[in-house]
Design a protein around this motif. Structure first.
Motif, mmCIF file in Angstrom:
data_model
loop_
_atom_site.group_PDB
_atom_site.id
_atom_site.type_symbol
_atom_site.label_atom_id
_atom_site.label_comp_id
_atom_site.label_asym_id
_atom_site.label_seq_id
_atom_site.Cartn_x
_atom_site.Cartn_y
_atom_site.Cartn_z
ATOM 1 N N THR A 5 0.134 7.033 -5.554
ATOM 2 C CA THR A 5 0.799 6.967 -6.860
ATOM 3 C C THR A 5 1.816 5.841 -6.942
ATOM 4 O O THR A 5 2.226 5.458 -8.038
ATOM 5 C CB THR A 5 1.490 8.297 -7.182
ATOM 6 O OG1 THR A 5 2.353 8.664 -6.108
ATOM 7 C CG2 THR A 5 0.462 9.401 -7.397
ATOM 8 N N ALA A 6 2.236 5.303 -5.806
ATOM 9 C CA ALA A 6 3.139 4.150 -5.819
ATOM 10 C C ALA A 6 2.372 2.837 -5.764
ATOM 11 O O ALA A 6 2.979 1.770 -5.610
ATOM 12 C CB ALA A 6 4.121 4.241 -4.647
ATOM 13 N N PRO A 35 3.166 5.755 -13.325
ATOM 14 C CA PRO A 35 4.594 5.766 -13.678
ATOM 15 C C PRO A 35 5.334 7.066 -13.393
ATOM 16 O O PRO A 35 6.504 7.044 -13.012
ATOM 17 C CB PRO A 35 4.577 5.448 -15.176
ATOM 18 C CG PRO A 35 3.337 4.636 -15.374
ATOM 19 C CD PRO A 35 2.337 5.220 -14.433
ATOM 20 N N ASP A 36 4.673 8.225 -13.579
ATOM 21 C CA ASP A 36 5.386 9.493 -13.363
ATOM 22 C C ASP A 36 5.125 10.080 -11.988
ATOM 23 O O ASP A 36 5.602 11.185 -11.681
ATOM 24 C CB ASP A 36 5.026 10.516 -14.446
ATOM 25 C CG ASP A 36 3.583 11.006 -14.334
ATOM 26 O OD1 ASP A 36 2.786 10.363 -13.619
ATOM 27 O OD2 ASP A 36 3.260 12.026 -14.956
ATOM 28 N N ARG A 37 4.369 9.375 -11.145
ATOM 29 C CA ARG A 37 3.994 9.823 -9.796
ATOM 30 C C ARG A 37 3.306 11.187 -9.834
ATOM 31 O O ARG A 37 3.448 11.999 -8.936
ATOM 32 C CB ARG A 37 5.203 9.866 -8.861
ATOM 33 C CG ARG A 37 5.982 8.559 -8.738
ATOM 34 C CD ARG A 37 5.176 7.428 -8.117
ATOM 35 N NE ARG A 37 6.035 6.274 -7.880
ATOM 36 C CZ ARG A 37 6.232 5.283 -8.734
ATOM 37 N NH1 ARG A 37 5.579 5.285 -9.907
ATOM 38 N NH2 ARG A 37 7.033 4.287 -8.451
ATOM 39 N N ASN A 38 2.587 11.445 -10.935
ATOM 40 C CA ASN A 38 1.817 12.694 -11.102
ATOM 41 C C ASN A 38 2.698 13.934 -11.183
ATOM 42 O O ASN A 38 2.277 15.041 -10.819
ATOM 43 C CB ASN A 38 0.786 12.878 -9.990
ATOM 44 C CG ASN A 38 -0.400 11.953 -10.100
ATOM 45 O OD1 ASN A 38 -1.002 11.591 -9.107
ATOM 46 N ND2 ASN A 38 -0.752 11.552 -11.319
ATOM 47 N N GLN A 82 0.860 -1.181 0.000
ATOM 48 C CA GLN A 82 0.000 0.000 0.000
ATOM 49 C C GLN A 82 0.902 1.238 0.000
ATOM 50 O O GLN A 82 1.575 1.522 0.986
ATOM 51 C CB GLN A 82 -0.892 0.020 1.240
ATOM 52 C CG GLN A 82 -1.692 -1.265 1.464
ATOM 53 C CD GLN A 82 -2.879 -1.350 0.537
ATOM 54 O OE1 GLN A 82 -2.720 -1.537 -0.656
ATOM 55 N NE2 GLN A 82 -4.062 -1.224 1.082
ATOM 56 N N GLY A 83 0.912 1.958 -1.123
ATOM 57 C CA GLY A 83 1.883 3.032 -1.263
ATOM 58 C C GLY A 83 3.276 2.487 -1.539
ATOM 59 O O GLY A 83 4.278 3.141 -1.213
ATOM 60 N N GLY A 84 3.335 1.298 -2.153
ATOM 61 C CA GLY A 84 4.629 0.692 -2.463
ATOM 62 C C GLY A 84 5.436 0.444 -1.210
ATOM 63 O O GLY A 84 4.929 -0.094 -0.217
ATOM 64 N N ASP A 85 6.710 0.849 -1.235
ATOM 65 C CA ASP A 85 7.566 0.646 -0.070
ATOM 66 C C ASP A 85 7.375 1.731 0.985
ATOM 67 O O ASP A 85 8.089 1.782 1.979
ATOM 68 C CB ASP A 85 9.037 0.568 -0.480
ATOM 69 C CG ASP A 85 9.591 1.882 -1.023
ATOM 70 O OD1 ASP A 85 8.823 2.864 -1.138
ATOM 71 O OD2 ASP A 85 10.793 1.928 -1.337
#
Length: 879
Positions: free
Chosen positions: A198-199, A208-211, A183-186
């Protein structure tokens, strides 16, 4: 004489032009170009000159992100379709330079005359950036933070020719986060003051561009010497009010921050007009001064109050706030739509949860969780309006804006004001990223993550700025410190003890979304859920949290919806194994975060294909969300003060928790909620077979009449009860038990239960049709239903409005679960968005229903499609 007239005319024209200049604001929303930093060797001072060639730069989308511009230029495929998102390089692997871009825009604006001023306003850039205009850098140091408005006085930097160039270099967040499936990547994306999802999350894939980009509006604003910023309007409505009654006065309090950016003192009047009355205060600003001005309280006689959806009208007053100089020239003005209301909260000791009151009346909260309108931040006033209108059509009264996303744009709150939707606004942060739990997918330990974000001062400045941006909206009801966790102690203290009392002291601030200050169980705990598909009895009989901030179920769209983003080869029916309770799902479905229906669809017969699966899923969708809201409402003010569905919409083409898809096509979830969330609703309790009426209205209900009927699968009517009733005000009234009648009618094949609440004059209040399972808990009889004998007509009412009437034969069966769609005959596709007064409707034998369709799209000679469980699709011309 003619010369004198001409001179006077010239003076008048000059004054008009000066006033026009002092009030102009326009958006720089077209003509932008962009280029990757790796292909640009020159500096901003050079790029921002009009002589610098941009021939090899590509068109850019502003407001927008790098990715939205790449999509527009067809550099990358549509990330919402199939597995395309995986084909787009992710910033974690490419490095930040890959998504670091220059943006440039030319605009015409002549140098200001006299004391007039010109400002460049940036409402949101992600994440850090430098700004250049006509060869000059406007910011002294690198701007950082996704949620911080910036304004630059560009008066002295405008070109004499009127031809100007703006250049902005935008850098991505740092760190960008590893999209490792958590959740939220790392979790490290939360080290920034930025969006966390965004992750990636369990309902969305990584962006991919994290907005990265100039994601919100860029405007040019022109004023006189004195500028008004961040006006604040507070409305106080003491006492307990009734919606339709004559009202005691309300108190209006107005203040504003004034800036004099010139080297001369300015004297004038700060004033506003409201409902034909004027309130004013004389003000003198020293050279370069900034001051806060509080105007005298105004007592508004017999105010037209603003109410939440269902409780009363959403009245709005237009307030024009001006600073007028001693020379009687408007230096600046702001137009504000004011909803006169007062929101308070109190602890309900019976439910052990917070109770929300509006204008002194307690409001049972029926809400939906909201992420953002679009994961790529392609926001628009029209889309906001459509989405919030859908929530109004669900008969909800609150939207919670979830904390892993953003504080929404002003246009969102405008729509909520319009449709009467209260807003529960989270600030940024989530337990997932910010350390509420230990998580092996997170890079850093729990204690370290509890200190996120890295820059606390930036976070606090950003919160202060965003409070000022949206605090005047009547719909904004609750501030929340974060999703499922508090912010670090110093941030929480600053927000709770300084910012809120200073900037917005009339709203409840709760420290986090499932705080004990919001609700608690007998064990002294709070939480959320359940999530996923549930037996209807759970919603009625299982007691969850007294003010549940997240409770939800399934929500895929029908076949037309699925076709928009799932390739034909991936149209594979999920295979649920009842013994292992696991589901085999196609890879594209899994990528689009499908959440399982278990064996609920099989109860309607094993689906033949995906189309059949999706059609039967709508029956489950409708039942789930009607049952959810009925179950919670049945314990209104006893177990609960409110519940908020997780969730009502998706910012991309996901396959879970949505009442309408990303493309604004509603599914049966929306209309199940539309029924179950009615202000006055007659309903059936599946756990004990009782019929009851839930009444949220604050005014007494008299001379009502309830009828209860059962229908066999073949369409035979079985009268059960007809009784006068006066439902309890803001309460639940039990009418009767029909356990024996249901058992007798439904045991073999199932049956239909028709409940109706009317006034004594037969005006319909609530109409509710259930389909009941057989003794084995299956809907076997539905597959034996005779074909419906339905007559369908469609007539235009006005521009963009059509009435569709469904008339069922007395001799036929129930015309069951009919989906109405407005069709563009050129494309043979649905017109989106279209707003239906109801849908997935059932028509009893010998009766008719009229559904109203509204749409804004320019469609020539639209048609209406109707298809139902026992009705093959029919296409009807609008005549």
């Amino acid at each position: 004489m003619r010369i004198l007239s001409n001179v006077l005319l010239l003076i008048l024209l000059t004054a008009v032009l000066q006033n026009a200049h002092a009030q102009t604001c326009y958006e720089l929303n077209s003509g932008w170009k962009f280029k990757a930093i790796g292909s640009v060797t020159d500096k901003g001072e050079a790029i921002s000159t009009t002589g610098y060639a941009l021939n090899d730069w590509q068109p850019a989308v502003v407001p927008g992100t790098v990715l939205t511009s790449q999509i527009k230029n067809k550099q990358v495929p549509d990330p919402f379709y199939g597995m395309n998102n995986k084909q787009i390089p992710d910033i974690y692997r490419t490095g930040r330079d890959y998504y670091t871009y220059w943006f440039a825009k030319e605009f015409k604006e002549v140098k200001a005359q006299g004391s007039n001023q010109v400002y460049l306003n940036l409402r949101g850039v992600n994440y850090s950036y430098n700004v250049f205009l006509n060869g000059h850098q406007l910011n002294e140091q690198l701007n950082q933070g996704m949620f911080l408005r910036r304004s630059y006085n560009i008066t002295k930097w405008l070109a004499k020719s009127g031809n100007n160039r703006l250049a902005i270099i935008v850098y991505p967040p740092d760190p960008v986060g590893n999209p490792n499936g958590g959740q939220g990547g790392d979790g490290t994306i939360a080290k920034n003051v930025s969006i966390q999802y965004t992750a990636g999350w369990d309902w969305i894939q990584p962006i991919p561009d994290r907005n990265t980009g100039i994601w919100d509006k860029v405007t040019i604003e022109k004023t006189g010497a004195v500028r008004i910023t961040d006006p604040h309007v507070v409305t106080l409505v003491p006492g307990v009010r009734m919606p339709e009654s004559a009202q005691e006065p309300a108190i209006i309090q107005v203040s504003a921050h004034l800036q004099n950016t010139t080297g001369k003192a300015v004297t004038g009047v700060l004033k506003y007009n409201l409902d034909g009355k004027s309130v004013a205060k004389n003000v003198t600003l020293k050279p370069g001064a900034e001051i806060d001005v509080q105007l005298s309280d105004y007592s508004l006689k017999n105010p037209k109050l603003w109410w939440p959806n269902g409780y009363g009208p959403q009245n709005l007053y237009h307030l024009n706030l001006q600073f007028v100089t001693a020379a009687n020239k408007i230096s600046d003005q702001k137009n504000i739509e004011v909803g006169v209301r007062q929101i308070t909260t109190e602890w309900n000791s019976h439910t052990q949860s917070r109770q929300v009151n509006v204008n002194g009346q307690k409001i049972f909260i029926k809400g939906g969780n909201w992420i953002v309108s679009d994961e790529l931040l392609r926001f628009s006033k029209a889309r906001y309006d459509a989405e919030v209108r859908f929530h109004r059509d669900m008969n909800l009264n609150l939207i919670r804006v979830w904390g892993g996303a953003l504080i929404e744009r002003p246009e969102f709150y405008e729509a909520c004001d319009k449709y009467g939707i209260l807003v529960f606004q989270d600030m940024w942060g989530s337990g997932d990223c910010n350390g509420r739990w230990q998580d092996p997918k997170k890079l850093e330990d729990q204690a370290t993550r509890r200190k996120y974000p890295d820059d606390h001062a930036l976070y606090i400045r950003s919160i202060a700025d965003q409070i000022k941006m949206i605090r005047n909206y009547a719909s904004l009801a609750i501030w929340c410190g974060g999703n499922e966790i508090t912010q670090p102690d110093d941030i929480l203290k600053a927000v709770r003890d300084t910012l809120m009392p200073t900037l917005d002291n009339t709203r409840w601030f709760v420290d986090f979304s499932n705080s004990l200050d919001m609700s608690k169980t007998e064990k002294g705990t709070n939480g959320d859920g359940p999530y996923g598909i549930q037996h209807l009895s759970v919603f009625w009989a299982h007691r969850t949290y007294p003010f549940n901030s997240e409770v939800g179920s399934v929500g895929i769209g029908d076949y037309e919806s699925l076709k928009r983003f799932i390739p034909e080869k991936n149209m594979i029916v999920p295979d649920y194994n009842k013994s292992t309770r696991k589901e085999k799902v196609d890879s594209v479905w899994d990528y689009h975060t499908y959440i399982g229906y278990e064996d609920f669809i099989d109860k309607y017969g094993k689906p033949k294909d995906v189309k059949d699966f999706a059609e039967k899923a709508q029956l489950v969708n409708y039942d789930q969300y009607r049952g959810l809201m009925e179950g919670f409402s049945s314990h209104m003010w006893d177990w609960y003060t409110g519940s908020i569905i997780w969730k009502t919409q998706n910012p991309w083409s996901a396959m879970r928790g949505q009442m309408y898809d990303y493309y604004l096509d509603p599914n049966a979830c929306l209309y199940g909620l539309h029924s179950g969330s009615e202000l006055k609703h007659i309903m059936y309790n599946p756990t004990d077979s009782t019929v009851s009426i839930v009444n949220n209205d604050v005014e007494s209900q008299v001379n009502n009449f309830a009828t209860v009927k059962l229908y066999t699968i073949e369409g035979k009517e079985i009268p059960v009860a007809a009784t006068p009733c006066d439902p309890e005000v803001t309460g639940v009234t039990k009418l009767l038990s029909i356990k024996k009648e249901v058992a007798a009618a439904a045991t073999d094949k199932g049956a239909f239960l028709a409940l109706r609440l009317t006034r004594r004059d037969s005006k319909l209040i609530s109409d509710n049709v259930y389909w009941l399972a057989d003794k084995n808990g299956e809907y076997s009889g539905l597959n034996e239903m005779p074909a419906a004998k339905l007559i369908i007509t469609a007539k235009p009412i006005s521009k963009g409005k059509i009435a569709v009437t469904l008339t069922n034969s007395k001799q036929g069966p129930v015309a069951f679960f009919n989906r109405i769609s407005l069709i563009n005959p050129k494309t043979n596709e649905r017109v989106l968005p279209t707003f239906y007064s109801d849908n997935y409707v059932s028509v009893l034998p010998g009766e008719q229903k009229t559904i109203t369709l509204e749409y804004d799209q320019p469609v020539l000679s639209p048609k209406v499609s109707v298809r139902g469980w026992n009705l093959k699709e029919r296409m009807v011309e609008v005549k």
